[in-house]
Design a protein around this motif. Structure first.
Motif, mmCIF file in Angstrom:
data_model
loop_
_atom_site.group_PDB
_atom_site.id
_atom_site.type_symbol
_atom_site.label_atom_id
_atom_site.label_comp_id
_atom_site.label_asym_id
_atom_site.label_seq_id
_atom_site.Cartn_x
_atom_site.Cartn_y
_atom_site.Cartn_z
ATOM 1 N N LYS A 135 0.837 -1.195 0.000
ATOM 2 C CA LYS A 135 0.000 0.000 0.000
ATOM 3 C C LYS A 135 0.870 1.242 0.000
ATOM 4 C CE LYS A 135 -4.115 1.796 2.138
ATOM 5 N NZ LYS A 135 -5.295 1.227 1.571
ATOM 6 N N LYS A 136 0.380 2.300 -0.646
ATOM 7 C CA LYS A 136 1.057 3.593 -0.644
ATOM 8 C C LYS A 136 0.040 4.633 -0.189
ATOM 9 C CE LYS A 136 4.382 5.498 -3.564
ATOM 10 N NZ LYS A 136 4.924 5.811 -4.908
ATOM 11 N N ILE A 137 0.436 5.428 0.804
ATOM 12 C CA ILE A 137 -0.436 6.497 1.271
ATOM 13 C C ILE A 137 0.316 7.823 1.194
ATOM 14 C CG2 ILE A 137 -1.771 4.963 2.767
ATOM 15 C CD1 ILE A 137 -0.366 6.341 5.163
ATOM 16 N N TYR A 138 -0.437 8.905 1.171
ATOM 17 C CA TYR A 138 0.124 10.247 1.048
ATOM 18 C C TYR A 138 -0.334 11.090 2.229
ATOM 19 C CZ TYR A 138 0.995 8.694 -3.703
ATOM 20 O OH TYR A 138 1.432 7.984 -4.781
ATOM 21 N N ILE A 139 0.617 11.766 2.856
ATOM 22 C CA ILE A 139 0.299 12.651 3.978
ATOM 23 C C ILE A 139 0.898 14.014 3.678
ATOM 24 C CG2 ILE A 139 0.541 13.115 6.440
ATOM 25 C CD1 ILE A 139 0.746 10.093 6.882
ATOM 26 N N LYS A 140 0.050 15.036 3.691
ATOM 27 C CA LYS A 140 0.482 16.413 3.464
ATOM 28 C C LYS A 140 0.611 17.099 4.811
ATOM 29 C CE LYS A 140 -0.790 20.587 0.982
ATOM 30 N NZ LYS A 140 -1.796 21.235 0.116
ATOM 31 N N LEU A 141 1.810 17.627 5.103
ATOM 32 C CA LEU A 141 2.025 18.312 6.370
ATOM 33 C C LEU A 141 1.123 19.527 6.509
ATOM 34 C CD1 LEU A 141 5.908 18.292 6.845
ATOM 35 C CD2 LEU A 141 4.216 16.954 8.076
ATOM 36 N N ILE A 142 0.641 19.730 7.710
ATOM 37 C CA ILE A 142 -0.154 20.910 8.053
ATOM 38 C C ILE A 142 0.804 21.887 8.734
ATOM 39 C CG2 ILE A 142 -2.075 21.784 9.433
ATOM 40 C CD1 ILE A 142 -3.148 18.829 9.378
ATOM 41 N N SER A 143 0.893 23.088 8.186
ATOM 42 C CA SER A 143 1.823 24.072 8.761
ATOM 43 C C SER A 143 1.110 25.023 9.694
ATOM 44 C CB SER A 143 2.466 24.886 7.647
ATOM 45 O OG SER A 143 3.188 24.036 6.789
#
Length: 143
Positions: A135-143
């Motif tokens: 599995k591949k997941i994507y997480i976008k940092l919250i600034s």
């Protein structure tokens, strides 16, 4: 007796190899929106809702130096099941996710499913994802 033992062994072997439960799944986590190329990203993977997101209760904990604006991390040999991820960008490398006076993170952070907190940390159920193969997941940092 010599015939029964090999027969029983073959029956037990067929049970163990025919199971759909895998323990060799690979999870790839892609972290984006890294605005400062310094410090480390600390990632915690949880498998139990009672432990989420308490420090020291992670199934895996990993620190990775930040060298670019997007990082890909691979976790091999995960078993089938539900997981949740919490991560933060430790810009000053003090080992903590620094908070302001009301308890809001001063350093970038993220959760699996890109859940954003709304007055409190998202729950395990809100951030969990299922692994039953690679599995591949994507997480976008919250600034």
């Amino acid at each position: 007796m010599k015939v029964i033992l090999p027969f029983l062994m073959s029956v037990f072997m067929s049970f163990s190899t025919s199971s759909s439960f895998r323990v060799d799944n690979t999870l790839t986590v892609v972290i984006s929106n890294i605005k400062t190329i310094e410090g480390d990203i600390e990632i915690g993977i949880f498998q139990d809702s009672d432990d989420f997101p308490h420090e020291g209760s992670q199934m895996y904990k990993l620190r990775i130096p930040v060298t670019q604006d997007s990082i890909e991390v691979v976790f091999p040999d995960l078993s089938d099941g539900d997981y949740a991820i919490v991560l933060f960008h430790d810009i000053n490398n003090d080992g903590l996710c620094n908070m302001n006076f009301i308890g809001y993170p001063k350093e970038p952070y993220g959760f699996s499913n890109n859940k954003r907190p709304f007055f409190r940390t998202p729950s395990f159920n809100a951030t969990k994802f299922n692994v039953t193969g690679d599995k591949k997941i994507y997480i976008k940092l919250i600034s």
